[in-house]
Design a protein around this motif. Structure first.
Motif, PDB file in Angstrom:
ATOM      1  N   GLY A   1     -67.552  10.291  46.343  1.00  0.00           N
ATOM      2  CA  GLY A   1     -68.241  11.492  46.798  1.00  0.00           C
ATOM      3  C   GLY A   1     -68.173  12.589  45.754  1.00  0.00           C
ATOM      4  N   GLY A   2     -69.032  13.569  45.915  1.00  0.00           N
ATOM      5  CA  GLY A   2     -69.021  14.698  44.997  1.00  0.00           C
ATOM      6  C   GLY A   2     -69.776  15.875  45.581  1.00  0.00           C
ATOM      7  N   GLN A   3     -69.404  17.068  45.148  1.00  0.00           N
ATOM      8  CA  GLN A   3     -70.156  18.255  45.540  1.00  0.00           C
ATOM      9  C   GLN A   3     -71.532  18.233  44.900  1.00  0.00           C
ATOM     10  OE1 GLN A   3     -66.492  21.248  45.372  1.00  0.00           O
ATOM     11  NE2 GLN A   3     -68.385  22.310  45.881  1.00  0.00           N
ATOM     12  N   TYR A   4     -72.431  18.999  45.477  1.00  0.00           N
ATOM     13  CA  TYR A   4     -73.816  19.008  45.018  1.00  0.00           C
ATOM     14  C   TYR A   4     -73.922  19.287  43.527  1.00  0.00           C
ATOM     15  CZ  TYR A   4     -74.535  19.324  50.060  1.00  0.00           C
ATOM     16  OH  TYR A   4     -74.500  19.074  51.413  1.00  0.00           O
ATOM     17  N   SER A   5     -73.218  20.319  43.053  1.00  0.00           N
ATOM     18  CA  SER A   5     -73.336  20.713  41.653  1.00  0.00           C
ATOM     19  C   SER A   5     -72.674  19.725  40.713  1.00  0.00           C
ATOM     20  CB  SER A   5     -72.709  22.101  41.445  1.00  0.00           C
ATOM     21  OG  SER A   5     -73.382  23.067  42.204  1.00  0.00           O
ATOM     22  N   LEU A   6     -71.818  18.858  41.241  1.00  0.00           N
ATOM     23  CA  LEU A   6     -71.112  17.916  40.386  1.00  0.00           C
ATOM     24  C   LEU A   6     -71.808  16.565  40.304  1.00  0.00           C
ATOM     25  CD1 LEU A   6     -67.539  19.012  41.386  1.00  0.00           C
ATOM     26  CD2 LEU A   6     -68.565  19.195  39.116  1.00  0.00           C
TER      27      LEU A   6
ATOM     28  N   LEU B   1     -71.937  13.178  37.818  1.00  0.00           N
ATOM     29  CA  LEU B   1     -71.822  11.928  38.555  1.00  0.00           C
ATOM     30  C   LEU B   1     -73.085  11.067  38.486  1.00  0.00           C
ATOM     31  CD1 LEU B   1     -69.789  13.090  41.687  1.00  0.00           C
ATOM     32  CD2 LEU B   1     -69.069  11.422  39.977  1.00  0.00           C
ATOM     33  N   LEU B   2     -74.250  11.705  38.376  1.00  0.00           N
ATOM     34  CA  LEU B   2     -75.481  10.915  38.268  1.00  0.00           C
ATOM     35  C   LEU B   2     -75.492  10.072  36.992  1.00  0.00           C
ATOM     36  CD1 LEU B   2     -78.248  13.371  39.564  1.00  0.00           C
ATOM     37  CD2 LEU B   2     -77.419  11.281  40.660  1.00  0.00           C
ATOM     38  N   TRP B   3     -74.797  10.536  35.969  1.00  0.00           N
ATOM     39  CA  TRP B   3     -74.687   9.755  34.733  1.00  0.00           C
ATOM     40  C   TRP B   3     -73.503   8.793  34.797  1.00  0.00           C
ATOM     41  CZ3 TRP B   3     -78.624   9.373  31.670  1.00  0.00           C
ATOM     42  CH2 TRP B   3     -79.553  10.423  31.609  1.00  0.00           C
ATOM     43  N   TRP B   4     -72.512   9.117  35.620  1.00  0.00           N
ATOM     44  CA  TRP B   4     -71.369   8.222  35.765  1.00  0.00           C
ATOM     45  C   TRP B   4     -71.758   6.930  36.484  1.00  0.00           C
ATOM     46  CZ3 TRP B   4     -69.256   6.563  40.425  1.00  0.00           C
ATOM     47  CH2 TRP B   4     -68.104   5.772  40.301  1.00  0.00           C
ATOM     48  N   VAL B   5     -72.647   7.008  37.468  1.00  0.00           N
ATOM     49  CA  VAL B   5     -73.004   5.827  38.258  1.00  0.00           C
ATOM     50  C   VAL B   5     -73.464   4.671  37.376  1.00  0.00           C
ATOM     51  CG1 VAL B   5     -74.626   4.899  39.963  1.00  0.00           C
ATOM     52  CG2 VAL B   5     -73.454   7.047  40.413  1.00  0.00           C
ATOM     53  N   PRO B   6     -74.465   4.830  36.500  1.00  0.00           N
ATOM     54  CA  PRO B   6     -74.878   3.684  35.669  1.00  0.00           C
ATOM     55  C   PRO B   6     -73.793   3.260  34.683  1.00  0.00           C
ATOM     56  CG  PRO B   6     -76.033   5.680  35.003  1.00  0.00           C
ATOM     57  CD  PRO B   6     -75.334   5.995  36.276  1.00  0.00           C
ATOM     58  N   ALA B   7     -72.983   4.206  34.197  1.00  0.00           N
ATOM     59  CA  ALA B   7     -71.910   3.841  33.269  1.00  0.00           C
ATOM     60  C   ALA B   7     -70.879   2.959  33.962  1.00  0.00           C
ATOM     61  CB  ALA B   7     -71.243   5.105  32.724  1.00  0.00           C
ATOM     62  N   PHE B   8     -70.523   3.300  35.192  1.00  0.00           N
ATOM     63  CA  PHE B   8     -69.543   2.491  35.918  1.00  0.00           C
ATOM     64  C   PHE B   8     -70.129   1.136  36.305  1.00  0.00           C
ATOM     65  CE2 PHE B   8     -67.629   1.038  39.905  1.00  0.00           C
ATOM     66  CZ  PHE B   8     -66.312   0.899  39.494  1.00  0.00           C
ATOM     67  N   ARG B   9     -71.380   1.114  36.737  1.00  0.00           N
ATOM     68  CA  ARG B   9     -71.998  -0.154  37.128  1.00  0.00           C
ATOM     69  C   ARG B   9     -72.098  -1.118  35.949  1.00  0.00           C
ATOM     70  NH1 ARG B   9     -77.124  -0.454  40.528  1.00  0.00           N
ATOM     71  NH2 ARG B   9     -76.155  -2.473  40.903  1.00  0.00           N
ATOM     72  N   GLU B  10     -72.328  -0.565  34.756  1.00  0.00           N
ATOM     73  CA  GLU B  10     -72.368  -1.425  33.572  1.00  0.00           C
ATOM     74  C   GLU B  10     -70.973  -1.966  33.254  1.00  0.00           C
ATOM     75  OE1 GLU B  10     -73.654  -1.241  28.832  1.00  0.00           O
ATOM     76  OE2 GLU B  10     -73.898   0.508  30.130  1.00  0.00           O
TER      77      GLU B  10
ATOM     78  N   LEU C   1     -65.404   8.061  34.121  1.00  0.00           N
ATOM     79  CA  LEU C   1     -65.653   9.440  34.551  1.00  0.00           C
ATOM     80  C   LEU C   1     -65.161  10.431  33.501  1.00  0.00           C
ATOM     81  CD1 LEU C   1     -66.657  11.352  36.777  1.00  0.00           C
ATOM     82  CD2 LEU C   1     -64.383  11.207  37.810  1.00  0.00           C
ATOM     83  N   ASP C   2     -63.999  10.167  32.918  1.00  0.00           N
ATOM     84  CA  ASP C   2     -63.488  11.028  31.852  1.00  0.00           C
ATOM     85  C   ASP C   2     -64.456  11.073  30.675  1.00  0.00           C
ATOM     86  OD1 ASP C   2     -61.174  11.759  33.187  1.00  0.00           O
ATOM     87  OD2 ASP C   2     -59.988  10.123  32.341  1.00  0.00           O
ATOM     88  N   ASP C   3     -65.021   9.926  30.347  1.00  0.00           N
ATOM     89  CA  ASP C   3     -65.959   9.851  29.217  1.00  0.00           C
ATOM     90  C   ASP C   3     -67.222  10.645  29.499  1.00  0.00           C
ATOM     91  OD1 ASP C   3     -66.899   8.692  26.655  1.00  0.00           O
ATOM     92  OD2 ASP C   3     -68.348   7.667  27.949  1.00  0.00           O
ATOM     93  N   ILE C   4     -67.777  10.499  30.695  1.00  0.00           N
ATOM     94  CA  ILE C   4     -68.990  11.243  31.057  1.00  0.00           C
ATOM     95  C   ILE C   4     -68.686  12.741  31.125  1.00  0.00           C
ATOM     96  CG2 ILE C   4     -70.698  11.628  32.863  1.00  0.00           C
ATOM     97  CD1 ILE C   4     -71.142   9.071  31.298  1.00  0.00           C
ATOM     98  N   ALA C   5     -67.513  13.102  31.636  1.00  0.00           N
ATOM     99  CA  ALA C   5     -67.140  14.521  31.719  1.00  0.00           C
ATOM    100  C   ALA C   5     -67.057  15.134  30.324  1.00  0.00           C
ATOM    101  CB  ALA C   5     -65.804  14.665  32.442  1.00  0.00           C
ATOM    102  N   GLN C   6     -66.502  14.383  29.374  1.00  0.00           N
ATOM    103  CA  GLN C   6     -66.411  14.892  28.003  1.00  0.00           C
ATOM    104  C   GLN C   6     -67.804  15.079  27.405  1.00  0.00           C
ATOM    105  OE1 GLN C   6     -64.153  12.396  25.364  1.00  0.00           O
ATOM    106  NE2 GLN C   6     -64.081  13.909  23.740  1.00  0.00           N
ATOM    107  N   GLN C   7     -68.686  14.111  27.643  1.00  0.00           N
ATOM    108  CA  GLN C   7     -70.060  14.240  27.151  1.00  0.00           C
ATOM    109  C   GLN C   7     -70.766  15.421  27.800  1.00  0.00           C
ATOM    110  OE1 GLN C   7     -72.458  10.580  26.782  1.00  0.00           O
ATOM    111  NE2 GLN C   7     -70.616   9.463  27.405  1.00  0.00           N
ATOM    112  N   SER C   8     -70.485  15.633  29.083  1.00  0.00           N
ATOM    113  CA  SER C   8     -71.113  16.730  29.810  1.00  0.00           C
ATOM    114  C   SER C   8     -70.743  18.077  29.206  1.00  0.00           C
ATOM    115  CB  SER C   8     -70.691  16.678  31.285  1.00  0.00           C
ATOM    116  OG  SER C   8     -71.200  17.774  32.003  1.00  0.00           O
ATOM    117  N   GLN C   9     -69.519  18.194  28.700  1.00  0.00           N
ATOM    118  CA  GLN C   9     -69.060  19.474  28.169  1.00  0.00           C
ATOM    119  C   GLN C   9     -69.423  19.691  26.705  1.00  0.00           C
ATOM    120  OE1 GLN C   9     -64.806  19.334  29.760  1.00  0.00           O
ATOM    121  NE2 GLN C   9     -65.469  21.359  30.399  1.00  0.00           N
TER     122      GLN C   9
END
Length: 291
Positions: free
Chosen positions: A95-100, A105-114, A273-281
């Motif tokens: 789960g996640g808040q709307y802004s997150l 998280l929308l970019w985390w989903v395909p990364a995790f599925r891969e 998730l850590d990887d996507i968060a780093q890219q996000s920032q």
């Protein structure tokens, strides 16, 4: 005792009263009272000290609390495993808040599925209180939220050191002329009130999270938004930072079950998730599709 009664008992603790519990479990107050009375009769102990406004746990209630929580979690984990789709090894409920979800998280989903193609995903969205309640009940495995609560069996870790910055569509005018109040929670309200005591009654207040950026872009004005969210709009010149306005800290956290059924799956979920968060920032994510 059934699971519904245990959930009702936990709802009274979380809500602090039978009235609040009734709202949480979507029944009448009299139904909550009847369930708790039946539970107390079964145990032969009084579980709550009842007053007009709140309910406090008795010593017996404190003892029963951890067993009720364990029962609910065991039941939810059993349903979780039975519901794993054919052809998959496990299911991860996130789960996640709307802004997150936006720019994270929308970019985390395909990364995790891969990374874990044999793990099914169930994704949810909502506010922190509901997410934490789902985590406590064992119906959610991992959540990304802004204002977490510390609860037994749940690990809380900071994920993003985000900041709320004021932006405007028209830097040539005073931000106060068309100010939009984007509500980012209790901590933000306190900081905002201290910094802008004159902006107590804005014409427009938003509780839409990152979706509020669309209103700002389409209709003009000034408002506070997470720096991570509006960075692409700043780069395109669609939004501008308002100078000499305070920047408010707004960290995001990942909360996850300490004893998830598969530590390997949870470790991979967190590492991606850590990887996507780093890219996000650091600007490593692709531009939003609407730009």
């Amino acid at each position: 005792m059934d699971i519904t009664t245990a959930k009702t008992f936990l709802a009274v603790i979380e809500g602090g009263s039978f009235i609040a519990a009734a709202r949480r479990v979507h029944v009448t107050q009299s139904t909550v009272s009847a369930r708790i009375k039946a539970l107390e009769d079964q145990l032969g102990k009084t579980l709550f000290i009842r007053t007009k406004s709140v309910c406090d746990l008795t010593p017996a209630g404190h003892q029963f609390h951890r067993y009720a929580r364990a029962m609910v979690r065991a039941w939810e984990e059993a349903k979780h495993q039975v519901a794993v789709p054919d052809g998959f090894d496990d299911t991860l409920i996130v789960g996640g808040q709307y802004s997150l979800w936006n720019r994270l998280l929308l970019w985390w989903v395909p990364a995790f599925r891969e990374a874990m193609p044999k793990v099914a995903l169930r994704c949810d969205i909502g506010m922190p209180a509901r997410m934490m309640r789902a985590m406590a009940e064992g119906v959610m495995d991992m959540a990304v939220i802004y204002q977490p609560e510390h609860r037994p069996g749940i690990i809380v870790r900071e994920l993003i050191e985000d900041h709320l910055v004021m932006v405007t569509t028209d830097p040539s005018t005073s931000f106060a002329e068309n100010y939009i109040y984007a509500d980012w929670g209790d901590a933000f309200r306190d900081m905002h009130a201290a910094a802008f005591p004159e902006l107590v009654t804005p014409a427009l207040t938003l509780e839409l999270g990152a979706l509020g950026v669309n209103i700002l872009l389409n209709n003009g004005g000034a408002a506070y938004f997470p720096e991570r969210i509006i960075a692409p709009h700043l780069a395109k010149g669609l939004l501008h930072l308002v100078p000499n306005t305070p920047v408010f800290p707004y960290p995001a956290y990942v909360v996850f079950q300490e004893n998830f059924s598969s530590p390997k799956i949870m470790e991979r979920a967190l590492s991606t998730l850590d990887d996507i968060a780093q890219q996000s920032q650091n600007g490593g994510l692709p531009q939003p599709y609407w730009m």
